[in-house]
Design a protein around this motif. Sequence first.
Motif, mmCIF file in Angstrom:
data_model
loop_
_atom_site.group_PDB
_atom_site.id
_atom_site.type_symbol
_atom_site.label_atom_id
_atom_site.label_comp_id
_atom_site.label_asym_id
_atom_site.label_seq_id
_atom_site.Cartn_x
_atom_site.Cartn_y
_atom_site.Cartn_z
ATOM 1 N N MET A 1 -9.537 20.946 50.681
ATOM 2 C CA MET A 1 -9.942 22.060 49.822
ATOM 3 C C MET A 1 -8.751 22.531 48.995
ATOM 4 O O MET A 1 -7.662 22.730 49.512
ATOM 5 C CB MET A 1 -10.472 23.224 50.693
ATOM 6 C CG MET A 1 -10.834 24.474 49.916
ATOM 7 S SD MET A 1 -12.173 24.209 48.743
ATOM 8 C CE MET A 1 -13.527 23.938 49.875
ATOM 9 N N ILE A 7 -8.132 30.843 49.054
ATOM 10 C CA ILE A 7 -9.588 30.971 49.196
ATOM 11 C C ILE A 7 -9.937 31.718 50.479
ATOM 12 O O ILE A 7 -10.828 32.567 50.503
ATOM 13 C CB ILE A 7 -10.251 29.577 49.184
ATOM 14 C CG1 ILE A 7 -10.143 28.967 47.779
ATOM 15 C CG2 ILE A 7 -11.718 29.661 49.599
ATOM 16 C CD1 ILE A 7 -10.583 27.521 47.707
ATOM 17 N N SER A 11 -11.984 35.214 50.596
ATOM 18 C CA SER A 11 -13.226 35.316 51.365
ATOM 19 C C SER A 11 -13.150 36.458 52.373
ATOM 20 O O SER A 11 -14.138 37.166 52.601
ATOM 21 C CB SER A 11 -13.501 33.992 52.084
ATOM 22 O OG SER A 11 -13.668 32.941 51.154
ATOM 23 N N ASP A 35 -12.142 25.264 40.421
ATOM 24 C CA ASP A 35 -12.702 25.124 41.771
ATOM 25 C C ASP A 35 -12.458 26.384 42.591
ATOM 26 O O ASP A 35 -13.325 26.822 43.355
ATOM 27 C CB ASP A 35 -12.067 23.928 42.478
ATOM 28 C CG ASP A 35 -12.700 22.609 42.063
ATOM 29 O OD1 ASP A 35 -13.706 22.660 41.334
ATOM 30 O OD2 ASP A 35 -12.185 21.554 42.455
ATOM 31 N N GLN A 39 -15.281 28.899 44.186
ATOM 32 C CA GLN A 39 -15.305 29.247 45.610
ATOM 33 C C GLN A 39 -15.323 30.764 45.790
ATOM 34 O O GLN A 39 -16.005 31.285 46.676
ATOM 35 C CB GLN A 39 -14.093 28.633 46.317
ATOM 36 C CG GLN A 39 -14.189 27.144 46.560
ATOM 37 C CD GLN A 39 -15.303 26.770 47.517
ATOM 38 O OE1 GLN A 39 -15.554 27.465 48.509
ATOM 39 N NE2 GLN A 39 -15.990 25.680 47.229
ATOM 40 N N LYS A 42 -18.731 31.989 45.080
ATOM 41 C CA LYS A 42 -19.607 31.726 46.228
ATOM 42 C C LYS A 42 -19.471 32.832 47.267
ATOM 43 O O LYS A 42 -20.470 33.295 47.843
ATOM 44 C CB LYS A 42 -19.255 30.363 46.844
ATOM 45 C CG LYS A 42 -20.233 29.894 47.907
ATOM 46 C CD LYS A 42 -19.852 28.515 48.443
ATOM 47 C CE LYS A 42 -20.140 27.439 47.425
ATOM 48 N NZ LYS A 42 -19.952 26.068 48.017
#
Length: 317
Positions: A1, A7, A11, A35, A39, A42
């Motif tokens: 990743m 990330i 998150s 990317d 993420q 998301k």
Amino acid sequence: MYNSDEIRLFSLRANQGICSHAYIVDGENGIGKLDFALQCAKAILCTERSKPCGYCNSCLKLASSNHPDVFIIGKEKTASIDEVRELIRRASLKPNDSDKQVFIVCNAGRMNENAQNALLKLFEEPPESVCLFLLTENRSSLLPTVLSRGQRIHLDGMRDSEIEEKLLEKQEKIAYKELKTAIKLANGNYGAAEKYLSKESVNLRAKAEALLILALGKKHYELASALVLPKYRRDQLGSILAEFVSLVTEAQKSKYGVPANLPEGKEISERLASASKRALARMGEAALACMASLENNANVTAATSKLSIELLSAASR
């Protein structure tokens, strides 16, 4: 990743309900900025308690690049002021599936001043439902008024082990030395490592090596033919010379006892071993000068003819 630590941190904050209205994501080309932003989107749009879950409708739509509340501009070419205005118009509408809309502006630093100024309206009066990501290679390319209104996230790229794993996923048959060289040169940039291993890059390096062999071997006619007769496009020749300069730079490093990534071929190895530091330096300078001339729209034939003469002269030093 890509950028897994960044990330993970984003998150965690999304799970805590902490989300800024605007982020400025900077990092060199190929580092994985888009990317990363996807993420983050998301995590922002996920409907489950642990974000991103990867299996809710929102996560699945994002995974298939089909989420109605995620908009990307500037990916293929620099976003225009009209595209920015359309983004602002969309931001005034209610989200389709989620509580928020995520807008991603790629290559934001390349937008002209008018387009960047148009974005200020969205920065200064952002709807609660909007989260904006500006992606740029260099923060200094953004207007100070834009910079001051976004939260900065800097991306350093991937660990060497992560790059190796991802490369092997895509290309199982990679020579060990080529793999390690690509990872070393990438310096955390997966895109750079992938490009180094691409057929195009391999072909460019082969042509650059051939030119250097001819120049160091003082093959006057063959060198002139290789540079002048193929009638390379301006951009093709520029790419070959960029590889040529990189090769010469590595050769110079080895002359000073610095670890270098040199080609393994017998002929090129012998030529480089016998080349003087001064000759290599002059060759690098000549190639750079030719690249600059080409960028300034010099005649390709005239530029390559001059380069051929200068390379042969340098080889005699």
